[in-house]
Design a protein around this motif. Structure first.
Motif, short mmCIF file in Angstrom:
data_model
loop_
_atom_site.label_atom_id
_atom_site.label_comp_id
_atom_site.label_asym_id
_atom_site.label_seq_id
_atom_site.Cartn_x
_atom_site.Cartn_y
_atom_site.Cartn_z
N THR A 155 -4.76 6.11 -7.39
CA THR A 155 -5.30 6.95 -6.32
C THR A 155 -4.17 7.58 -5.51
O THR A 155 -3.19 6.91 -5.18
CB THR A 155 -6.20 6.13 -5.39
N ALA A 156 -4.33 8.85 -5.17
CA ALA A 156 -3.36 9.53 -4.31
C ALA A 156 -3.49 9.00 -2.88
O ALA A 156 -4.54 8.52 -2.46
CB ALA A 156 -3.59 11.03 -4.34
N VAL A 157 -2.39 9.11 -2.13
CA VAL A 157 -2.31 8.57 -0.78
C VAL A 157 -2.15 9.70 0.24
O VAL A 157 -1.40 10.65 0.01
CB VAL A 157 -1.14 7.59 -0.65
N CYS A 158 -2.88 9.58 1.34
CA CYS A 158 -2.58 10.33 2.55
C CYS A 158 -1.73 9.41 3.40
O CYS A 158 -2.24 8.44 3.98
CB CYS A 158 -3.86 10.73 3.29
N PHE A 159 -0.43 9.70 3.49
CA PHE A 159 0.45 8.84 4.27
C PHE A 159 0.50 9.36 5.70
O PHE A 159 1.00 10.45 5.96
CB PHE A 159 1.85 8.80 3.67
N ASP A 160 -0.07 8.58 6.60
CA ASP A 160 -0.04 8.92 8.03
C ASP A 160 1.21 8.29 8.62
O ASP A 160 1.30 7.07 8.78
CB ASP A 160 -1.30 8.42 8.72
N VAL A 161 2.17 9.14 8.95
CA VAL A 161 3.48 8.66 9.41
C VAL A 161 3.33 7.88 10.71
O VAL A 161 3.90 6.80 10.88
CB VAL A 161 4.45 9.84 9.56
N GLY A 162 2.56 8.42 11.64
CA GLY A 162 2.39 7.75 12.93
C GLY A 162 1.68 6.41 12.81
O GLY A 162 2.04 5.44 13.48
N HIS A 163 0.67 6.35 11.96
CA HIS A 163 -0.03 5.07 11.74
C HIS A 163 0.93 4.02 11.17
O HIS A 163 0.88 2.85 11.58
CB HIS A 163 -1.20 5.26 10.78
N ALA A 164 1.77 4.44 10.23
CA ALA A 164 2.72 3.49 9.65
C ALA A 164 3.68 2.99 10.72
O ALA A 164 4.03 1.80 10.75
CB ALA A 164 3.48 4.15 8.51
N TYR A 165 4.11 3.88 11.60
CA TYR A 165 5.00 3.46 12.69
C TYR A 165 4.30 2.46 13.61
O TYR A 165 4.89 1.46 14.02
CB TYR A 165 5.46 4.67 13.49
N MET A 166 3.03 2.72 13.90
CA MET A 166 2.28 1.80 14.76
C MET A 166 2.13 0.43 14.10
O MET A 166 2.08 -0.60 14.79
CB MET A 166 0.89 2.39 15.05
N GLU A 167 2.07 0.41 12.79
CA GLU A 167 1.91 -0.87 12.08
C GLU A 167 3.20 -1.65 12.01
O GLU A 167 3.18 -2.89 12.12
CB GLU A 167 1.37 -0.62 10.67
#
Length: 250
Positions: A155-167
């Protein structure tokens, strides 16, 4: 790389802000734009803005639960939305990676099955489903788990940069892209401060977009500016910064 703009579920915001962007990402379904409610107005707004369409599928409900009947209903509902999206020319559909209990390892195969079923419905409708990381939220799968399941299911990914930073900060961005950059077809770009402020214009927060550039330089997918403002110059400045970081694509 094509740069677009998230507009929530609002045709009015689309019409007011989308000019100059290559696509818009419209939230559809529950609590957002209701397919069929104003499709003529939607087409007119897209034509006036000379923008293509992507959609964001509903996130009020999770994708996977322990109850098979609920899971079937969720897939059926999303498949109906994807069929509509394909009919109005949407190219991609963003899907949150959520489940009732993301820490229940026994249920992760169920999530993978659900994701595969929705992605197949997208294929049938001519819409690419891209699964978005929301591991900072209570029901979001952790980044590492999402990456493994995306690889397993293709499956292709929508990488949310800000969400990853929050995690997990810049380290989380670096780890995920270091392992799974090839799966990323779509980006959500915005800035974040560690105290909890998010969806800020690029440059207003703490995210090191140089790390993103190391892994995605020359990115040839789609990148949606997800900054919660209708101030067009701020939106355009964030788009310029994304292009400066990631280049013009292949």
């Amino acid at each position: 790389m094509e740069i677009g703009l998230t507009v929530g579920g609002s045709i009015e915001r689309l019409a007011a802000t989308a000019e100059g962007f290559e696509f818009v990402e419209l939230s559809v379904g529950e609590s957002a734009y209701g397919p069929g409610d104003a499709d003529d107005e939607l087409r007119d707004a897209l034509d006036a803005s000379d923008a293509e369409l992507c959609v964001h599928l509903p996130f009020d409900q999770v994708l996977a639960t322990p109850v098979a009947q609920l899971n079937d209903a969720i897939v059926d509902y999303l498949a109906e939305l994807l069929e509509w999206a394909g009919g109005v020319g949407a190219r991609k559909a963003v899907l949150h990676a959520t489940m009732r209990n993301p820490h229940d390892t026994d249920q992760r195969p169920t999530f993978a099955d659900q994701l595969s079923a929705v992605a197949a419905a997208g294929d049938d409708a001519g819409v690419e489903v891209v699964v978005e990381n929301v591991g900072h939220q209570a029901r979001g799968l952790p980044l590492s788990v999402l990456g493994d399941i995306a690889e397993e299911t293709g499956t292709a990914v929508c990488f949310d940069v800000g969400h990853a930073y929050m995690e997990g900060g810049d380290d989380a961005i670096d780890r995920f892209l270091g392992e799974h950059a090839s799966r990323v077809s779509h980006l959500h770009v915005h800035d974040v401060r560690g105290r909890g402020d998010t969806h800020l214009p690029l440059g207003a927060g703490e995210v090191d977009y140089g790390i993103v550039a190391e892994h995605l330089s020359g990115f040839d997918g789609t990148a949606a500016v997800e900054v919660f403002t209708d101030d067009v110059p701020l939106l355009e400045d964030s788009a310029r910064r994304v292009r400066d970081h990631l280049g013009n694509g292949a």
